[in-house]
Design an enzyme around this catalytic site. Sequence first.
Site, PDB file in Angstrom:
ATOM      1  N   LYS A  10       0.852  -1.208   0.000  1.00 50.71           N
ATOM      2  CA  LYS A  10       0.000   0.000   0.000  1.00 50.71           C
ATOM      3  C   LYS A  10       0.887   1.258   0.000  1.00 50.71           C
ATOM      4  O   LYS A  10       1.939   1.247  -0.632  1.00 50.71           O
ATOM      5  CB  LYS A  10      -0.975  -0.015   1.181  1.00 50.71           C
ATOM      6  N   GLU A  97      -9.839  -0.853  -1.809  1.00 47.15           N
ATOM      7  CA  GLU A  97      -9.577   0.544  -1.442  1.00 47.15           C
ATOM      8  C   GLU A  97      -9.705   1.452  -2.656  1.00 47.15           C
ATOM      9  O   GLU A  97     -10.032   2.629  -2.536  1.00 47.15           O
ATOM     10  CB  GLU A  97      -8.183   0.661  -0.789  1.00 47.15           C
ATOM     11  N   GLU A 161     -11.058 -10.977  -1.601  1.00 47.54           N
ATOM     12  CA  GLU A 161     -10.749 -10.225  -0.378  1.00 47.54           C
ATOM     13  C   GLU A 161     -12.045  -9.642   0.190  1.00 47.54           C
ATOM     14  O   GLU A 161     -12.484  -8.564  -0.255  1.00 47.54           O
ATOM     15  CB  GLU A 161      -9.791  -9.075  -0.704  1.00 47.54           C
ATOM     16  N   GLY A 167      -7.497  -5.371   6.712  1.00 46.39           N
ATOM     17  CA  GLY A 167      -6.932  -4.421   7.673  1.00 46.39           C
ATOM     18  C   GLY A 167      -7.716  -4.338   8.978  1.00 46.39           C
ATOM     19  O   GLY A 167      -7.512  -3.415   9.762  1.00 46.39           O
TER      20      GLY A 167
END
Length: 236
Positions: A10, A97, A161, A167
């Site tokens: 990331k 994201e 995912e 996270g």
Amino acid sequence: MRSLIAGNWKMHGEMSWAGKADELEKLYPAKNRTHLDILICPPALFIAPMVRSCSKANINLGGQNCHAQENGAHTGEVSAQMLKLAGANFVIVGHSERRAAGETDKMVRDKASAANRAGITPIICVGESLAQRESGKAEAVVSAQIKSSIPEIEDYVVAYEPIWAIGTGKTATAKDIEQMHAPIRKIVGEGVRILYGGSVKPANAKEILSTKNVNGALIGGASLEMESLAAIAKAA
Ligand code: PEP
């Protein structure tokens, strides 16, 4: 099928992190991991400085995103072609994201096509939200994402995912993973690697990686420390 252990850094890292490849090589030498592929996806500008240490340690490099076009007036963007020139042979597309920031299935499909044209393998991410899972729609959502996000190409990887597991420290159970990877396998066929991603850590890696139809992992937080990345890879 060879497992793929992929780290997504990331927006973390600095130039000195190129040395992490040497660290990983010490912890888990390439000669002992000929049965699997390791991939690190650092921020794009760290790819080129990592090529030397990664190729010595037999570690692949990848991007975390790419633009759908080869070049043009797209300020701040990086094309798949550029990632390839920098030394990448994979690129993550459609990470949740990025989907949360407005990326649609069509955009993901176009990016995956661009990666394929550039000669790098797209890792196409899919996954449901907690609300979608709780309302019993997880499989329908993921199947629809798969069908709309994968172009007519042969060389690609799918990463399942679940958004609620990224996270957060919450991991899907082996049963949840198996139940989702089975329909994904039906759609993509036998030759495609299906990774699981979402709070994969050394402590849960063995169970996850030995689940049916799991061909590796996409790892965020735990890929920043080479001890944990090596431990996860050893579990594959
Ligand atoms: C990810 O970012 O793809 C991911 C799975 O992150 P984490 O392992 O930190 O949940």
